[in-house]
Design a protein around this motif. Structure first.
Motif, PDB file in Angstrom:
ATOM      1  N   GLU A 241      -3.925 -37.833  38.131  1.00 31.36           N
ATOM      2  CA  GLU A 241      -4.929 -36.814  38.562  1.00 31.36           C
ATOM      3  C   GLU A 241      -5.596 -36.574  37.337  1.00 31.36           C
ATOM      4  O   GLU A 241      -6.881 -35.824  37.365  1.00 31.36           O
ATOM      5  N   ASN A 242      -5.354 -36.327  36.189  1.00 30.43           N
ATOM      6  CA  ASN A 242      -6.155 -35.873  34.888  1.00 30.43           C
ATOM      7  C   ASN A 242      -7.183 -37.160  34.624  1.00 30.43           C
ATOM      8  O   ASN A 242      -8.272 -36.654  34.406  1.00 30.43           O
ATOM      9  N   ARG A 243      -6.892 -38.285  34.908  1.00 30.46           N
ATOM     10  CA  ARG A 243      -7.715 -39.458  34.683  1.00 30.46           C
ATOM     11  C   ARG A 243      -9.017 -39.302  35.607  1.00 30.46           C
ATOM     12  O   ARG A 243     -10.115 -39.382  35.313  1.00 30.46           O
ATOM     13  N   ASP A 244      -8.573 -39.006  36.941  1.00 30.99           N
ATOM     14  CA  ASP A 244      -9.515 -38.778  37.716  1.00 30.99           C
ATOM     15  C   ASP A 244     -10.690 -37.550  37.505  1.00 30.99           C
ATOM     16  O   ASP A 244     -11.946 -37.812  37.449  1.00 30.99           O
ATOM     17  N   THR A 245     -10.018 -36.399  36.948  1.00 26.69           N
ATOM     18  CA  THR A 245     -10.697 -35.160  36.739  1.00 26.69           C
ATOM     19  C   THR A 245     -11.574 -35.405  35.270  1.00 26.69           C
ATOM     20  O   THR A 245     -12.844 -34.789  35.232  1.00 26.69           O
ATOM     21  N   ILE A 246     -11.190 -36.121  34.518  1.00 28.15           N
ATOM     22  CA  ILE A 246     -11.832 -36.637  32.968  1.00 28.15           C
ATOM     23  C   ILE A 246     -12.911 -37.269  33.536  1.00 28.15           C
ATOM     24  O   ILE A 246     -14.307 -37.077  32.903  1.00 28.15           O
ATOM     25  N   LYS A 247     -13.035 -38.253  34.380  1.00 32.56           N
ATOM     26  CA  LYS A 247     -13.996 -39.076  34.766  1.00 32.56           C
ATOM     27  C   LYS A 247     -14.986 -38.258  35.625  1.00 32.56           C
ATOM     28  O   LYS A 247     -16.194 -38.520  35.376  1.00 32.56           O
ATOM     29  N   ARG A 248     -14.827 -37.350  36.289  1.00 31.26           N
ATOM     30  CA  ARG A 248     -15.566 -36.199  37.055  1.00 31.26           C
ATOM     31  C   ARG A 248     -16.397 -35.432  36.018  1.00 31.26           C
ATOM     32  O   ARG A 248     -17.365 -35.488  36.091  1.00 31.26           O
ATOM     33  N   ALA A 249     -15.531 -34.942  35.236  1.00 32.39           N
ATOM     34  CA  ALA A 249     -16.328 -34.013  34.003  1.00 32.39           C
ATOM     35  C   ALA A 249     -17.376 -34.910  33.416  1.00 32.39           C
ATOM     36  O   ALA A 249     -18.412 -34.312  33.037  1.00 32.39           O
ATOM     37  N   GLN A 250     -17.144 -36.247  32.943  1.00 27.78           N
ATOM     38  CA  GLN A 250     -17.890 -37.181  32.255  1.00 27.78           C
ATOM     39  C   GLN A 250     -18.973 -37.384  33.268  1.00 27.78           C
ATOM     40  O   GLN A 250     -20.235 -37.302  32.541  1.00 27.78           O
ATOM     41  N   ARG A 251     -18.951 -37.531  34.360  1.00 25.05           N
ATOM     42  CA  ARG A 251     -20.081 -37.925  35.465  1.00 25.05           C
ATOM     43  C   ARG A 251     -20.914 -36.617  35.604  1.00 25.05           C
ATOM     44  O   ARG A 251     -22.191 -36.727  35.372  1.00 25.05           O
ATOM     45  N   ILE A 252     -20.409 -35.376  35.543  1.00 22.33           N
ATOM     46  CA  ILE A 252     -21.292 -34.302  35.665  1.00 22.33           C
ATOM     47  C   ILE A 252     -22.038 -34.107  34.220  1.00 22.33           C
ATOM     48  O   ILE A 252     -23.163 -33.585  34.364  1.00 22.33           O
ATOM     49  N   LEU A 253     -21.410 -34.021  33.230  1.00 26.35           N
ATOM     50  CA  LEU A 253     -22.243 -33.946  32.077  1.00 26.35           C
ATOM     51  C   LEU A 253     -23.171 -35.053  31.947  1.00 26.35           C
ATOM     52  O   LEU A 253     -24.262 -34.728  31.220  1.00 26.35           O
ATOM     53  N   GLY A 254     -23.029 -36.195  32.330  1.00 29.26           N
ATOM     54  CA  GLY A 254     -24.368 -37.397  32.506  1.00 29.26           C
ATOM     55  C   GLY A 254     -25.333 -36.673  33.240  1.00 29.26           C
ATOM     56  O   GLY A 254     -26.351 -36.760  32.942  1.00 29.26           O
ATOM     57  N   GLU A 255     -25.002 -36.028  34.327  1.00 28.34           N
ATOM     58  CA  GLU A 255     -25.983 -35.331  35.106  1.00 28.34           C
ATOM     59  C   GLU A 255     -26.790 -34.284  34.731  1.00 28.34           C
ATOM     60  O   GLU A 255     -27.916 -34.205  34.585  1.00 28.34           O
ATOM     61  N   LEU A 256     -25.912 -33.451  33.936  1.00 26.56           N
ATOM     62  CA  LEU A 256     -26.778 -32.276  32.959  1.00 26.56           C
ATOM     63  C   LEU A 256     -27.652 -32.911  32.141  1.00 26.56           C
ATOM     64  O   LEU A 256     -28.748 -32.257  31.937  1.00 26.56           O
ATOM     65  N   ASN A 257     -27.145 -33.816  31.413  1.00 28.69           N
ATOM     66  CA  ASN A 257     -27.951 -34.375  30.241  1.00 28.69           C
ATOM     67  C   ASN A 257     -29.210 -34.899  30.781  1.00 28.69           C
ATOM     68  O   ASN A 257     -30.190 -35.221  30.002  1.00 28.69           O
ATOM     69  N   LYS A 258     -29.264 -35.357  32.158  1.00 38.20           N
ATOM     70  CA  LYS A 258     -30.362 -35.932  32.670  1.00 38.20           C
ATOM     71  C   LYS A 258     -31.328 -34.879  33.291  1.00 38.20           C
ATOM     72  O   LYS A 258     -32.421 -35.228  33.846  1.00 38.20           O
ATOM     73  N   GLY A 259     -30.745 -33.532  33.203  1.00 41.11           N
ATOM     74  CA  GLY A 259     -31.612 -32.686  33.948  1.00 41.11           C
ATOM     75  C   GLY A 259     -31.320 -32.268  35.392  1.00 41.11           C
ATOM     76  O   GLY A 259     -32.261 -31.636  35.891  1.00 41.11           O
ATOM     77  N   GLN A 260     -30.258 -32.953  35.560  1.00 41.20           N
ATOM     78  CA  GLN A 260     -30.217 -32.889  37.401  1.00 41.20           C
ATOM     79  C   GLN A 260     -28.947 -31.642  37.570  1.00 41.20           C
ATOM     80  O   GLN A 260     -28.249 -31.173  36.611  1.00 41.20           O
ATOM     81  N   GLU A 261     -28.983 -31.303  38.736  1.00 38.49           N
ATOM     82  CA  GLU A 261     -27.908 -30.306  39.107  1.00 38.49           C
ATOM     83  C   GLU A 261     -26.584 -30.903  39.208  1.00 38.49           C
ATOM     84  O   GLU A 261     -26.464 -31.921  39.627  1.00 38.49           O
ATOM     85  N   PRO A 262     -25.686 -30.433  38.828  1.00 34.39           N
ATOM     86  CA  PRO A 262     -24.033 -31.120  38.797  1.00 34.39           C
ATOM     87  C   PRO A 262     -23.769 -31.156  40.406  1.00 34.39           C
ATOM     88  O   PRO A 262     -24.151 -30.473  41.057  1.00 34.39           O
ATOM     89  N   ASP A 263     -23.199 -32.391  40.493  1.00 33.55           N
ATOM     90  CA  ASP A 263     -22.568 -32.603  41.835  1.00 33.55           C
ATOM     91  C   ASP A 263     -20.947 -32.274  41.600  1.00 33.55           C
ATOM     92  O   ASP A 263     -20.185 -33.402  41.346  1.00 33.55           O
ATOM     93  N   TRP A 264     -20.531 -30.899  42.038  1.00 37.92           N
ATOM     94  CA  TRP A 264     -19.269 -30.908  41.791  1.00 37.92           C
ATOM     95  C   TRP A 264     -18.377 -31.683  42.583  1.00 37.92           C
ATOM     96  O   TRP A 264     -17.016 -31.763  42.193  1.00 37.92           O
TER      97      TRP A 264
END
Length: 264
Positions: A241-264
């Motif tokens: 469960e934590n592995r899945d959420t950590i990957k999700r957080a990393q993906r969202i941070l990647g979107e933010l760093n590209k100036g994109q709206e986060p896909d929660w």
């Protein structure tokens, strides 16, 4: 029959019944333990197989139980409901598979609630499986978004065990309040879930989403960065469960760093 022979026969039958009953109980408990060990490997390679094998052990334990109506069996029903949720959430092949698995999870949770109406876990896993089923079907006829249905199960779980289940009932209630337009109530629930289960990253990512929706984006990003930096075994019982959420957080941070709206 002579009294002496009668005595020995009665004694033999009594010992046989006691030994048989003890062996049955041991077999039943041993099967549950084996199921728990298999379920505990769900984050490993071939995790789906481990979960499915755990289900077989739990079902076998039910068959071996000396009393299928015993209240203690609620615990096995809960484990089965949880296992089907895990299959539906992390290993389902498609929407149909997710629907079928979460439906089975509901059925076992229903049995658990019948056996032990005061079980917080039974109510939680009913709500979790029902929530998955509802998301697949985009339907509300198995419980509405607010008031009854799914939310009722999570509220019941929180009331029955206010500090248990790693705070997950509060995390789910936070999701409902956010969806129903009550962001402050959502934040209160999310903060409560983090307080109870600080190492369950799902609690934190829901808080991050709520903060983002309230335009507290800097604080939201801090929460995401905290999650992204964690090891998945920070909570050894919830590695998958934590592995899945950590990957999700990393993906969202990647979107933010590209100036994109986060896909929660």
């Amino acid at each position: 029959m002579p009294v002496k022979k009668t005595f020995y026969l009665v004694a033999f039958i009594t010992v046989y019944i006691v030994l048989t009953s003890t062996a049955t109980t041991a077999d039943w408990q041993g099967l549950v333990q084996q199921g728990d060990e298999l379920y505990g490997k769900r984050a490993e390679e071939n995790g789906e197989k481990y979960v499915r094998d755990a289900i077989l052990k739990y079902e076998e334990a039910l068959k071996e139980s000396p009393n299928p109506e015993e209240k203690a069996l609620a615990g096995i029903y809960i484990k089965l409901s949880r296992s089907y949720f895990t299959l539906a959430e992390y290993f389902a092949k498609d929407d149909d598979d997710e629907s079928e698995l979460s439906d089975k999870g509901q059925n076992w949770a229903d049995k658990a609630m019948d056996a032990d109406p005061k079980s917080a876990e039974a109510h939680y896993w009913m709500g979790a499986n029902l929530g998955l089923w509802r998301s697949v079907h985009k339907a509300s006829f198995r419980g509405g978004l607010t008031g009854g249905g799914i939310k009722k199960e999570f509220r019941e779980a929180a009331e029955l065990d206010p500090n248990g289940l790693y705070g997950m009932p509060y995390m789910r209630l936070a999701e409902f309040e956010l969806a129903s337009g009550s962001p402050q109530d959502a934040q209160n629930y999310a903060e409560k879930s983090v307080e109870i289960g600080p190492n369950l990253m799902t609690n934190r990512i829901i808080l991050a989403e709520i903060l983002w929706e309230q335009d507290n984006k800097a604080e939201s990003k801090k929460v995401l960065e905290y999650i992204a930096a964690q090891k998945d075994d920070i909570l050894p019982s919830e590695v998958l469960e934590n592995r899945d959420t950590i990957k999700r957080a990393q993906r969202i941070l990647g979107e933010l760093n590209k100036g994109q709206e986060p896909d929660w």
